[in-house]
Motif scaffolding. Structure first.
Motif, PDB file in Angstrom:
ATOM      1  N   VAL A  16       8.925  -3.644  13.950  1.00  0.00           N
ATOM      2  CA  VAL A  16      10.090  -3.996  14.766  1.00  0.00           C
ATOM      3  C   VAL A  16      11.361  -3.350  14.249  1.00  0.00           C
ATOM      4  N   GLN A  17      11.519  -3.358  12.929  1.00  0.00           N
ATOM      5  CA  GLN A  17      12.777  -2.905  12.340  1.00  0.00           C
ATOM      6  C   GLN A  17      12.544  -2.521  10.882  1.00  0.00           C
ATOM      7  N   SER A  18      13.360  -1.591  10.397  1.00  0.00           N
ATOM      8  CA  SER A  18      13.387  -1.304   8.968  1.00  0.00           C
ATOM      9  C   SER A  18      14.847  -1.192   8.549  1.00  0.00           C
ATOM     10  N   TYR A  19      15.108  -1.538   7.302  1.00  0.00           N
ATOM     11  CA  TYR A  19      16.471  -1.468   6.786  1.00  0.00           C
ATOM     12  C   TYR A  19      16.437  -1.432   5.265  1.00  0.00           C
ATOM     13  N   VAL A  20      17.586  -1.157   4.681  1.00  0.00           N
ATOM     14  CA  VAL A  20      17.739  -1.102   3.230  1.00  0.00           C
ATOM     15  C   VAL A  20      18.675  -2.226   2.807  1.00  0.00           C
ATOM     16  N   VAL A  21      18.319  -2.905   1.716  1.00  0.00           N
ATOM     17  CA  VAL A  21      19.167  -3.938   1.116  1.00  0.00           C
ATOM     18  C   VAL A  21      19.161  -3.748  -0.390  1.00  0.00           C
ATOM     19  N   GLY A  22      19.930  -4.559  -1.080  1.00  0.00           N
ATOM     20  CA  GLY A  22      20.013  -4.481  -2.535  1.00  0.00           C
ATOM     21  C   GLY A  22      21.281  -3.771  -2.952  1.00  0.00           C
ATOM     22  N   ALA A  23      21.517  -3.800  -4.244  1.00  0.00           N
ATOM     23  CA  ALA A  23      22.716  -3.165  -4.797  1.00  0.00           C
ATOM     24  C   ALA A  23      22.640  -1.661  -4.606  1.00  0.00           C
ATOM     25  N   GLU A  24      23.738  -1.093  -4.186  1.00  0.00           N
ATOM     26  CA  GLU A  24      23.782   0.360  -4.052  1.00  0.00           C
ATOM     27  C   GLU A  24      23.826   0.963  -5.446  1.00  0.00           C
ATOM     28  N   PRO A  25      23.013   2.004  -5.672  1.00  0.00           N
ATOM     29  CA  PRO A  25      23.037   2.617  -7.001  1.00  0.00           C
ATOM     30  C   PRO A  25      24.406   3.217  -7.298  1.00  0.00           C
ATOM     31  N   ALA A  26      24.783   3.148  -8.555  1.00  0.00           N
ATOM     32  CA  ALA A  26      26.083   3.698  -8.955  1.00  0.00           C
ATOM     33  C   ALA A  26      26.082   5.206  -8.727  1.00  0.00           C
ATOM     34  N   PRO A  27      27.192   5.742  -8.228  1.00  0.00           N
ATOM     35  CA  PRO A  27      27.245   7.192  -8.026  1.00  0.00           C
ATOM     36  C   PRO A  27      27.180   7.899  -9.377  1.00  0.00           C
ATOM     37  N   PRO A  28      26.571   9.083  -9.404  1.00  0.00           N
ATOM     38  CA  PRO A  28      26.476   9.794 -10.682  1.00  0.00           C
ATOM     39  C   PRO A  28      27.869  10.148 -11.195  1.00  0.00           C
ATOM     40  N   SER A  59      13.749  -0.857   0.549  1.00  0.00           N
ATOM     41  CA  SER A  59      13.616  -0.938   2.004  1.00  0.00           C
ATOM     42  C   SER A  59      12.763  -2.140   2.397  1.00  0.00           C
ATOM     43  N   VAL A  60      13.059  -2.646   3.582  1.00  0.00           N
ATOM     44  CA  VAL A  60      12.335  -3.773   4.167  1.00  0.00           C
ATOM     45  C   VAL A  60      11.831  -3.324   5.530  1.00  0.00           C
ATOM     46  N   HIS A  61      10.548  -3.542   5.785  1.00  0.00           N
ATOM     47  CA  HIS A  61       9.953  -3.237   7.084  1.00  0.00           C
ATOM     48  C   HIS A  61       9.521  -4.558   7.706  1.00  0.00           C
ATOM     49  N   VAL A  62      10.034  -4.850   8.887  1.00  0.00           N
ATOM     50  CA  VAL A  62       9.728  -6.100   9.577  1.00  0.00           C
ATOM     51  C   VAL A  62       8.682  -5.809  10.649  1.00  0.00           C
ATOM     52  N   VAL A  63       7.559  -6.525  10.575  1.00  0.00           N
ATOM     53  CA  VAL A  63       6.450  -6.346  11.508  1.00  0.00           C
ATOM     54  C   VAL A  63       6.262  -7.644  12.279  1.00  0.00           C
ATOM     55  N   GLU A  64       6.117  -7.532  13.620  1.00  0.00           N
ATOM     56  CA  GLU A  64       5.806  -8.711  14.411  1.00  0.00           C
ATOM     57  C   GLU A  64       4.285  -8.804  14.535  1.00  0.00           C
ATOM     58  N   VAL A  65       3.762 -10.041  14.434  1.00  0.00           N
ATOM     59  CA  VAL A  65       2.322 -10.258  14.423  1.00  0.00           C
ATOM     60  C   VAL A  65       1.983 -11.447  15.315  1.00  0.00           C
ATOM     61  N   CYS A  66       0.931 -11.299  16.104  1.00  0.00           N
ATOM     62  CA  CYS A  66       0.378 -12.429  16.846  1.00  0.00           C
ATOM     63  C   CYS A  66      -0.869 -12.877  16.097  1.00  0.00           C
ATOM     64  N   ARG A  67      -0.883 -14.104  15.643  1.00  0.00           N
ATOM     65  CA  ARG A  67      -2.005 -14.601  14.865  1.00  0.00           C
ATOM     66  C   ARG A  67      -3.191 -14.967  15.756  1.00  0.00           C
ATOM     67  N   THR A  68      -3.004 -14.945  17.074  1.00  0.00           N
ATOM     68  CA  THR A  68      -4.095 -15.239  18.001  1.00  0.00           C
ATOM     69  C   THR A  68      -4.880 -13.976  18.362  1.00  0.00           C
TER      70      THR A  68
END
Length: 140
Positions: free
Chosen positions: A112-124, A96-105
């Motif tokens: 902001v968003q979360s999602y899943v990437v990468g190869a899908e595991p093979a079904p059993p 999973s990837v979690h995207v965070v918005e940040v103000c450096r000031t």
């Protein structure tokens, strides 16, 4: 190129939080609390956005992508650049990837968003019964 799945957008939650700040029900100090680690990650791993900070309105927000997954080992829980995400997605099982918005000031930060990437595991694989010998009953 990575294919995102199980995408969750947190725009409504963000809008609700900002409404509380603008109305005075929530203090600016409560929402501008980015840790030094997050601010450093924004500096070195972040990607600029077109969105201006909704609190201080002094600079454009930086997007930081954090990766989490059992198979990532020590990489799990760290910030990664877009290029690193592409490499990980091509070589790793789903994470999973979690995207965070940040103000450096002013240190505003929000998921902001979360999602899943990468190869899908093979079904059993389905279990197959051994053929050849029949089952014996207790009476035999």
């Amino acid at each position: 190129m990575r294919t995102q799945r199980q995408v969750v957008d947190y725009a409504l939650q963000r809008r609700s939080l900002l409404a509380e700040v603008y109305s005075g029900r929530r203090g600016v100090a409560e929402v501008c609390d980015a840790s030094p680690y997050l601010l450093r990650a924004a500096k070195f791993h972040g990607k600029g956005s077109e969105v201006v900070c909704p609190i201080c309105r002094k600079e454009q927000l930086t997007l930081v992508s954090w990766v989490f997954g059992e198979k990532l080992g020590q990489v799990s829980g760290s910030a990664r650049t877009t290029e690193e995400l592409d490499r990980l997605a091509a070589s790793q099982e789903a994470f999973s990837v979690h995207v965070v918005e940040v103000c450096r000031t002013c240190s505003w930060n929000h998921l902001v968003q979360s999602y899943v990437v990468g190869a899908e595991p093979a079904p059993p694989r389905p279990r197959r019964r051994s053929t050849g010998q029949s089952r014996r009953t207790a009476s035999e």
